[in-house]
Scaffold this motif. Structure first.
Motif, PDB file in Angstrom:
ATOM      1  N   ILE A   1       0.849  -1.192   0.000  1.00  0.00           N
ATOM      2  CA  ILE A   1       0.000   0.000   0.000  1.00  0.00           C
ATOM      3  C   ILE A   1       0.882   1.239   0.000  1.00  0.00           C
ATOM      4  CG2 ILE A   1      -0.165   0.156   2.524  1.00  0.00           C
ATOM      5  CD1 ILE A   1      -3.192   0.634   0.256  1.00  0.00           C
ATOM      6  N   ASP A   2       0.489   2.252  -0.772  1.00  0.00           N
ATOM      7  CA  ASP A   2       1.212   3.513  -0.791  1.00  0.00           C
ATOM      8  C   ASP A   2       0.231   4.631  -1.079  1.00  0.00           C
ATOM      9  OD1 ASP A   2       3.459   5.221  -0.664  1.00  0.00           O
ATOM     10  OD2 ASP A   2       3.535   5.295  -2.849  1.00  0.00           O
ATOM     11  N   LEU A   3       0.330   5.724  -0.326  1.00  0.00           N
ATOM     12  CA  LEU A   3      -0.562   6.872  -0.465  1.00  0.00           C
ATOM     13  C   LEU A   3       0.260   8.154  -0.480  1.00  0.00           C
ATOM     14  CD1 LEU A   3      -3.032   5.936   2.434  1.00  0.00           C
ATOM     15  CD2 LEU A   3      -3.258   5.268   0.049  1.00  0.00           C
ATOM     16  N   GLY A   4      -0.286   9.180  -1.062  1.00  0.00           N
ATOM     17  CA  GLY A   4       0.395  10.458  -1.059  1.00  0.00           C
ATOM     18  C   GLY A   4       0.591  11.005   0.346  1.00  0.00           C
ATOM     19  N   ALA A   5      -0.297  10.630   1.273  1.00  0.00           N
ATOM     20  CA  ALA A   5      -0.229  11.109   2.663  1.00  0.00           C
ATOM     21  C   ALA A   5       0.595  10.194   3.547  1.00  0.00           C
ATOM     22  CB  ALA A   5      -1.639  11.237   3.227  1.00  0.00           C
ATOM     23  N   ARG A   6       1.490   9.403   2.934  1.00  0.00           N
ATOM     24  CA  ARG A   6       2.239   8.379   3.676  1.00  0.00           C
ATOM     25  C   ARG A   6       2.953   8.908   4.913  1.00  0.00           C
ATOM     26  NH1 ARG A   6       4.723   9.879  -0.854  1.00  0.00           N
ATOM     27  NH2 ARG A   6       3.634   8.326  -2.131  1.00  0.00           N
ATOM     28  N   GLY A   7       3.375  10.161   4.890  1.00  0.00           N
ATOM     29  CA  GLY A   7       4.130  10.714   6.005  1.00  0.00           C
ATOM     30  C   GLY A   7       3.279  11.175   7.170  1.00  0.00           C
ATOM     31  N   SER A   8       1.958  11.164   7.015  1.00  0.00           N
ATOM     32  CA  SER A   8       1.088  11.624   8.101  1.00  0.00           C
ATOM     33  C   SER A   8      -0.087  10.696   8.386  1.00  0.00           C
ATOM     34  CB  SER A   8       0.559  13.035   7.794  1.00  0.00           C
ATOM     35  OG  SER A   8      -0.004  13.097   6.494  1.00  0.00           O
ATOM     36  N   CYS A   9      -0.478   9.851   7.442  1.00  0.00           N
ATOM     37  CA  CYS A   9      -1.586   8.924   7.702  1.00  0.00           C
ATOM     38  C   CYS A   9      -1.098   7.753   8.556  1.00  0.00           C
ATOM     39  CB  CYS A   9      -2.202   8.421   6.401  1.00  0.00           C
ATOM     40  SG  CYS A   9      -1.111   7.415   5.368  1.00  0.00           S
TER      41      CYS A   9
ATOM     42  N   GLU B   1      -6.777  -6.278   1.124  1.00  0.00           N
ATOM     43  CA  GLU B   1      -5.958  -7.408   0.663  1.00  0.00           C
ATOM     44  C   GLU B   1      -4.616  -7.494   1.396  1.00  0.00           C
ATOM     45  OE1 GLU B   1      -9.165  -7.362  -1.342  1.00  0.00           O
ATOM     46  OE2 GLU B   1      -7.912  -5.663  -1.904  1.00  0.00           O
ATOM     47  N   GLN B   2      -4.250  -6.467   2.130  1.00  0.00           N
ATOM     48  CA  GLN B   2      -2.969  -6.484   2.841  1.00  0.00           C
ATOM     49  C   GLN B   2      -3.098  -7.032   4.263  1.00  0.00           C
ATOM     50  OE1 GLN B   2      -0.890  -5.627   0.478  1.00  0.00           O
ATOM     51  NE2 GLN B   2      -2.650  -4.848  -0.682  1.00  0.00           N
ATOM     52  N   VAL B   3      -4.320  -7.099   4.777  1.00  0.00           N
ATOM     53  CA  VAL B   3      -4.533  -7.438   6.186  1.00  0.00           C
ATOM     54  C   VAL B   3      -4.794  -8.938   6.349  1.00  0.00           C
ATOM     55  CG1 VAL B   3      -5.907  -6.984   8.252  1.00  0.00           C
ATOM     56  CG2 VAL B   3      -5.505  -5.145   6.603  1.00  0.00           C
TER      57      VAL B   3
ATOM     58  N   ARG C   1       0.463  -8.286   5.149  1.00  0.00           N
ATOM     59  CA  ARG C   1       1.264  -9.083   4.221  1.00  0.00           C
ATOM     60  C   ARG C   1       2.430  -8.252   3.691  1.00  0.00           C
ATOM     61  NH1 ARG C   1      -2.519 -11.466  -0.411  1.00  0.00           N
ATOM     62  NH2 ARG C   1      -0.577 -12.551  -0.883  1.00  0.00           N
ATOM     63  N   LEU C   2       3.541  -8.919   3.459  1.00  0.00           N
ATOM     64  CA  LEU C   2       4.686  -8.279   2.823  1.00  0.00           C
ATOM     65  C   LEU C   2       4.935  -8.921   1.462  1.00  0.00           C
ATOM     66  CD1 LEU C   2       7.133  -7.948   5.856  1.00  0.00           C
ATOM     67  CD2 LEU C   2       5.526  -6.254   4.953  1.00  0.00           C
ATOM     68  N   HIS C   3       5.599  -8.179   0.596  1.00  0.00           N
ATOM     69  CA  HIS C   3       5.876  -8.629  -0.767  1.00  0.00           C
ATOM     70  C   HIS C   3       7.371  -8.520  -1.035  1.00  0.00           C
ATOM     71  CE1 HIS C   3       1.522  -8.480  -1.575  1.00  0.00           C
ATOM     72  NE2 HIS C   3       1.545  -7.394  -0.814  1.00  0.00           N
TER      73      HIS C   3
END
Length: 469
Positions: free
Chosen positions: A137-145, A168-170, A218-220
């Motif tokens: 998972i990656d979001l633009g708000a990664r540094g604060s979410c 799907e990651q949980v 989950r990790l990839h």
């Protein structure tokens, strides 16, 4: 379903302070505005108290106490959502998870990470990268979410076409119910069919059924440095054809982002320090990113594969132009254009996050722009989105919005979404802003079933009242 409060605010705050202590509870002027300020908005109403737990037991005690007092409580993460789902209303208590943060374990054999809900997404990304893995998972708000908020809203983001959305990651989840009961199922197995999959109740429920405290994700395989390109195509039909070609020929594709001409022209002209690599004309601009795993990259170079794919598309007439990033800096500049922070400078901007079947998104954008223009000829409407996962974002700006109100604009956009069989929320949830329009995308039977679930798990209606239902 609204909570049924039965105690005065002074009595509630006195009990909270006495039983939880001043280390966990903040009152009055000691409450920082960030706890009652929605993303990109002015501060709202100060909550009667903010509770900042350090442990799962703190969360359990806080909820049990609020249940006893019949006190509404709002779970809060990084407050980066666009539906005002994590901001308390007058007289409510905010439960901020910011202190309950940190990684508890990276299991390299299972390929999982166990993380506390208040952990920043970027913190998890960096830790698993160092351990030789990638997060899906990656979001633009990664540094604060925060991860708990990502799960509670079933966040999507930029990698959904490769790894799926947050759901799907949980693999495992721990949550605390309204009465303080801790439900812990920190499963690490991909296959586990032992009864109901109760974690699904909490994923995407926006804190209305329970408070997420910990999760197993989950990790990839770790990704090699990505290859990034901007492409220009003639129209939306060409965007769809390009998507299917890229999907079929580049298994390493991780992002496929489309920008309508008006959006690209605006961000190209109004993003300081960034030179747009493609001319801003009447074409659609698509950002494509590919990233093989580190091991696969030894045999297949993502840059070479992307260049070959784009070359073939150009020969077949799918592309008008393309620019392949030659450095990390150029790739970041391409992403800066796509993230579109420049549009935040528009007056009275309203952001929309909707989804529709991929084949009708072009027609939807045209109908939506026409409907807005018919009502407000001076309206600025800008369209962009992930496309490969059916998600489109819309920014609407009206200089005289206060004369009309956000609801009027919402109604115009969501009416078109309903008529074309889409969803009023792709990745930011319903929260408070979209609650009145839930019936546009869910049937009466579905909403009634949601109400039954809410009544069963939160019979007093104290968890995030006024949100979703």
């Amino acid at each position: 379903m609204a909570a049924s409060g039965g105690n005065g605010e002074q009595e509630v705050t006195a009990v909270l302070l006495k039983e939880l202590g001043g280390d966990l509870v903040s009152l009055g002027g000691a409450i920082d505005p960030r706890y009652f300020t929605a993303y990109n908005e002015a501060p709202g109403v100060r909550p009667c108290a903010v509770i900042r737990p350090r442990t799962v037991d703190d969360v359990s005690r806080a909820l049990a106490l609020c249940s006893r007092l019949k006190q509404p409580i709002v779970p809060q993460g990084g407050v980066t959502g666009l539906a005002r789902g994590a901001v308390g209303l007058d007289g409510e208590v905010v439960l901020s998870m910011e202190r309950f943060a940190g990684l508890e374990e990276i299991d390299t054999a299972a390929g999982t990470v166990t993380v506390r809900a208040g952990t920043l997404l970027q913190t998890v990304q960096e830790a698993v990268d160092e351990a030789g893995f990638a997060l899906g998972i990656d979001l633009g708000a990664r540094g604060s979410c925060q991860v708990g908020g990502n799960i509670a809203t079933n966040a999507g983001g930029n990698r959904a076409i490769r790894y799926g959305v947050m759901r799907e990651q949980v693999l495992g989840l721990e949550a605390v119910l309204a009465d303080g009961t801790v439900v812990s199922s920190l499963n690490k197995m991909l296959k586990n069919n032992a009864g109901f999959d109760v974690k699904q109740l909490f994923i995407g429920s926006e804190g209305t059924l329970g408070v997420i405290t910990r999760a197993v994700l989950r990790l990839h395989p770790k990704l090699a440095p990505p290859a990034t390109a901007l492409c220009r195509v003639a129209g939306y039909d060409a965007v769809v054809k390009l998507w299917h070609r890229v999907r079929a020929t580049l298994p390493s594709v991780i992002s496929f982002e489309a920008m309508w001409p008006e959006f690209y022209r605006f961000v190209a002209a109004n993003t300081p320090g960034v030179t747009a690599p493609l001319a801003a004309d009447d074409g659609f601009v698509v950002l494509i990113e590919c990233a093989s795993s580190e091991a696969a990259a030894l045999a297949t170079d993502a840059h070479e594969a992307l260049e070959q794919c784009l070359g073939a598309c150009f020969e077949d007439g799918l592309l008008d132009d393309a620019a392949l990033a030659a450095s990390t800096r150029q790739a970041l500049e391409m992403w800066t254009l796509r993230e579109g922070l420049a549009i935040d400078t528009l007056p009275h901007l309203i952001n929309f996050d909707v989804s529709l079947p991929i084949g009708v998104i072009g027609a939807f954008a045209a109908r939506c722009r026409a409907a807005l223009g018919e009502r407000w000829p001076h309206a600025v409407s800008l369209f962009f989105g992930h496309i490969g996962d059916s998600n489109i974002h819309i920014g609407v700006s009206l200089e005289d919005l206060p004369l009309h109100g956000e609801d009027a604009v919402d109604r115009v956009v969501y009416e078109v979404v309903r008529e074309m069989g889409g969803s009023i929320s792709a990745e930011h949830g319903i929260g408070r802003l979209k609650r009145a329009y839930l019936g546009y995308s869910r049937s009466a039977a579905e909403i009634e079933l949601m109400g039954r679930m809410k009544a069963a798990l939160d019979p007093l209606g104290i968890l995030n009242p006024g949100k979703v239902l």
